[in-house]
Design a protein around this motif. Structure first.
Motif, PDB file in Angstrom:
ATOM      1  N   LEU A  79       6.514   0.710   1.216  1.00  0.00           N
ATOM      2  CA  LEU A  79       7.256   0.676  -0.043  1.00  0.00           C
ATOM      3  C   LEU A  79       6.607   1.562  -1.096  1.00  0.00           C
ATOM      4  N   LEU A  80       5.282   1.547  -1.169  1.00  0.00           N
ATOM      5  CA  LEU A  80       4.584   2.408  -2.128  1.00  0.00           C
ATOM      6  C   LEU A  80       4.803   3.885  -1.810  1.00  0.00           C
ATOM      7  N   ASP A 163       6.555  -5.921  -6.412  1.00  0.00           N
ATOM      8  CA  ASP A 163       5.856  -4.948  -7.253  1.00  0.00           C
ATOM      9  C   ASP A 163       5.705  -3.604  -6.538  1.00  0.00           C
ATOM     10  N   ALA A 164       5.399  -3.647  -5.227  1.00  0.00           N
ATOM     11  CA  ALA A 164       5.258  -2.399  -4.469  1.00  0.00           C
ATOM     12  C   ALA A 164       6.594  -1.663  -4.389  1.00  0.00           C
ATOM     13  N   GLU A 165       7.669  -2.414  -4.231  1.00  0.00           N
ATOM     14  CA  GLU A 165       9.009  -1.825  -4.186  1.00  0.00           C
ATOM     15  C   GLU A 165       9.323  -1.118  -5.507  1.00  0.00           C
ATOM     16  N   ARG A 166       8.975  -1.761  -6.612  1.00  0.00           N
ATOM     17  CA  ARG A 166       9.247  -1.185  -7.929  1.00  0.00           C
ATOM     18  C   ARG A 166       8.374   0.041  -8.192  1.00  0.00           C
ATOM     19  N   ARG A 167       7.083  -0.066  -7.893  1.00  0.00           N
ATOM     20  CA  ARG A 167       6.155   1.026  -8.188  1.00  0.00           C
ATOM     21  C   ARG A 167       6.396   2.251  -7.324  1.00  0.00           C
ATOM     22  N   GLY A 168       6.700   2.033  -6.048  1.00  0.00           N
ATOM     23  CA  GLY A 168       6.869   3.162  -5.138  1.00  0.00           C
ATOM     24  C   GLY A 168       8.289   3.669  -5.026  1.00  0.00           C
ATOM     25  N   LYS A 169       9.232   2.912  -5.654  1.00  0.00           N
ATOM     26  CA  LYS A 169      10.647   3.263  -5.563  1.00  0.00           C
ATOM     27  C   LYS A 169      11.147   3.223  -4.119  1.00  0.00           C
ATOM     28  N   GLY A 170      10.564   2.326  -3.335  1.00  0.00           N
ATOM     29  CA  GLY A 170      11.053   2.091  -1.988  1.00  0.00           C
ATOM     30  C   GLY A 170      12.122   1.006  -2.003  1.00  0.00           C
ATOM     31  N   LYS A 171      12.542   0.576  -0.829  1.00  0.00           N
ATOM     32  CA  LYS A 171      13.560  -0.464  -0.720  1.00  0.00           C
ATOM     33  C   LYS A 171      13.159  -1.427   0.397  1.00  0.00           C
ATOM     34  N   LEU A 172      13.113  -2.721   0.072  1.00  0.00           N
ATOM     35  CA  LEU A 172      12.760  -3.741   1.059  1.00  0.00           C
ATOM     36  C   LEU A 172      13.997  -4.499   1.505  1.00  0.00           C
TER      37      LEU A 172
END
Length: 692
Positions: A79-80, A163-172
């Protein structure tokens, strides 16, 4: 891009002829390995064919199977890196060991803990635990610097990934209560899709976590709905569609190596044959049925008043097994506080045989995970939990649509009964199988914690899934120095000097000389040639340094051995002789990328406890911080491989020659706060005795 596309293509072109030769050699090696290991490696594809059209199709860059610590760490790094991560988990909690398996007491070594030398995500986990409670050790346990409630661990994991999804702009894409049922594998080389089954309770049926795992696991792997569960079929496919390199990566972070079994790649189970690499093995030949014991944990609460204690109907079957184990441990308060996970009031200080702890007080909650208690330790073909390949074939689980999780349900059931019985022994028992009469006394001021709001989150009170110490372990690809497949062995990590009489007498002379040469480091050639006596060679005082190290770990080689007879609770039964010989201290060690790359499948990465380790090495490569480091490596490798259009095996196929892209990967890991080596790691640094 760390390496430009043009330079990668140039490098790839220059190695075409060499790789063709390597493929031919690899095929020959695999045929030989298949015969040796009893593997029949099919060329045909495994085709995912559900009985009805999937309810939905989901695209992934990285598919992570297993929501334990390694799986969460994989997802965190993916995600990051801005990737679309699909994460499946058989239970409804994230965190594995620290949540659904209930072992919420971090297994750490003193020096690594004091220096806080961990992966960035693991440090964040510890920080969030401390922030939640206002202290790192709300249980005031003495086994660890941190003991806490499993339910809270799941909450922390969810927040960490958000938080990792938000910071890295990934998608879970998170799929709780979900198992992988089928794979589509093209040309025996790439996993093209996976079919998952997600379950929910039927309307009007009891909620999930009402029944034990043994009562629900078979149902969870069936496509059809049942009186308890309704199923959704999910097809998981790559997000990318272009390019010649793998379009997505699947990470097996499951507790038992489910995907490596379902994909039918070569792996080991149980004891490895004695050799100069595994000199403390308890067997001259492989024994796949003797894996480490597994444990259903539970929580119990100290009370002010005595509580009624009801004997389970099967208690007498298991009571001949239970014991405090050693005289120095024969104290209820010591056992209760060992993994105490909640302590609102600090008790009086106690010193029992040199162990200092605070006495239990009403309201204290203890998590139980005890070798001669709720460990279940089968060791024969009649009762082993994790099925071998031959057993999977015999039960039809390797046929398309036949996969049922690869575990013996009866052993799960008996382990559940044993855990309930162990609680009763703790509070009402008066026998001790190892220490005799007069040691065990009733302790009725305690109650078993059950209910959907209990620490374990189950109506029955046991952990949602057992704590697994060992499952299937891949055999890596043929590699420099290991032509039959890469493995991390006992001698790669153990502090043992192997000078005692046992090794001189037990190992053949040639094997003993090879052992001493392997341990001699820079003197190896002199030992092999006979210029230096094996007993006079210097013993290196560090673990093996891997040029492809992508993570770290440090823990003792800690055994919970299988039992000699079946069933394990047989009166007078004993641990498999010699199994604890390999136990002891280990040097700080590394996780080699080659240990995470299976044979055959190019887009499968292995994390967690299923990496290529031996039976003895696996006893150290299984604890919390290691699982996180392995998962962080898996997530980083998957994201790096997608970005640079290079398969993981291509990063290590020229070793011991320089691998520029491997070095770029290692720099990325270090830059991101995921160490690949301990401080001052070098072939010239022999000062590791201070690492406790």
């Amino acid at each position: 891009m760390v390496t430009s596309t043009s330079s990668h293509k140039s490098r790839k072109s220059s190695h075409i002829m060499k790789r063709r030769h390597k493929v031919a050699c690899l095929q020959t090696s695999l045929i030989s390995l298949s015969l040796i290991s009893g593997y029949l490696i099919p060329n045909s594809a495994i085709v995912a064919a559900p009985p009805r059209t999937p309810d939905k199709t989901v695209n992934c860059d990285i598919l992570v199977v297993g929501g334990g610590l390694s799986g969460v760490a994989t997802a965190y790094e993916g995600l990051l890196a801005g990737r679309r991560v699909c994460l499946t988990e058989i239970t409804d909690w994230l965190g594995g060991q620290i949540s659904s398996q209930g072992t919420s007491a971090l297994d750490e070594r003193p020096t690594q803990s004091q220096r806080q030398f961990y992966s960035r995500g693991y440090l964040e986990l510890r920080n969030r635990i401390e922030k939640k409670y206002g202290k790192l050790n709300p249980g005031d346990c003495w086994v660890s610097d941190s003991c806490f409630l499993p339910r809270d661990a799941h909450t922390v994991m969810v927040e960490l990934l958000k938080d990792a999804e938000r910071r890295g702009k990934g998608k879970l894409e998170w799929f709780p209560n979900t198992v992988i049922k089928d794979l589509e594998i093209s040309q025996g080389k790439l996993i093209n899709s996976a079919i998952a089954i997600q379950h929910q309770p039927v309307k009007g049926a009891p909620p999930l976590n009402t029944f034990t795992l043994s009562q629900t696991i078979d149902d969870a792997y069936r496509y059809s709905n049942s009186s308890r569960l309704t199923k959704s079929i999910i097809r998981l496919v790559p997000q990318q569609t272009k390019g010649n390199s793998p379009k997505w990566y699947i990470v097996d972070a499951s507790e038992t190596g489910e995907i490596i079994a379902l994909a039918d790649v070569p792996y080991r189970l149980g004891i490895d044959a004695r050799s100069f690499l595994e000199p403390s093995s308890s067997s001259a030949k492989n024994d796949p049925y003797c894996t480490q014991g597994f444990t259903y944990t539970f929580a119990m609460e100290a009370t002010k008043e005595a509580q009624p204690q009801k004997m389970p109907p099967y208690y007498l079957q298991y009571s001949p097994y239970f014991s405090y184990e050693l005289p120095r441990l024969a104290d209820f308060g010591l056992v209760f506080t060992y993994r105490r996970i909640w302590s609102p009031t600090k008790g009086e200080p106690v010193n029992f045989n040199g162990v200092r702890f605070s006495a239990p007080t009403p309201g204290d909650i203890s998590m139980q995970n005890w070798t001669w208690g709720n460990d279940y330790r089968p060791g024969t073909a009649k009762d082993n939990l994790v099925y071998t390949r031959q057993q999977l074939q015999g039960t039809g689980q390797l046929k398309p649509g036949g996969w049922m999780g690869g575990l013996r349900t009866e052993s799960l059931r008996k382990a559940e009964e044993k855990a309930f019985s162990y609680y009763y022994w703790l509070v009402a028992g008066t026998t001790d199988s190892q220490l005799g009469e007069g040691v065990k006394r009733p302790q009725t001021n305690n109650r078993f914690l059950a209910g959907l709001n209990s620490p374990m989150g189950t109506a029955h009170g046991l952990s949602k899934y057992p704590y697994m110490r060992e499952g299937r372990r891949i055999i890596g690809r043929p590699s420099w120095g290991q032509p039959t497949g890469f493995t991390i062995w006992e001698v790669d990590i153990s502090r043992r000097n192997y000078n005692d009489e046992y090794y001189r007498k037990t190992l053949p002379a040639d094997m003993y000389r090879q052992l001493r040469a392997t341990l001699a480091g820079l003197e190896a050639t002199s030992v092999i040639s006979g210029q230096v006596s094996p007993d006079k060679a210097m013993r290196r005082t560090r673990s093996t340094i891997f040029p492809d190290a992508v993570g770290i770990g440090h823990y003792a080689i800690d055994f919970h051995p299988c039992m000699e007879k079946s069933p394990p609770e047989t009166p007078g039964n004993r641990e498999r002789p010699g199994e604890r010989r390999g136990a002891g201290q280990a040097y700080p060690f590394q996780i080699a990328l080659r240990a995470m790359i299976p044979q055959k499948i190019d887009n499968l990465i292995v994390g967690g406890k299923s990496i290529a380790t031996s039976h003895i090495a696996a006893a150290a490569y299984r604890v919390h911080s290691f699982e996180w480091s392995a998962g962080a490596a898996a997530g980083t490798v998957a994201a790096f491989s997608l970005k640079n259009e290079v398969a993981p095996y291509q990063l290590v196929d020229d070793l011991p020659k320089s691998e520029p892209q491997l070095q770029a990967l290692k720099r990325l890991l270090e830059k991101n706060g995921n160490p690949t080596a301990f401080p001052d790691t070098s072939i010239f640094n022999q000062n590791w005795e201070d690492w406790r």
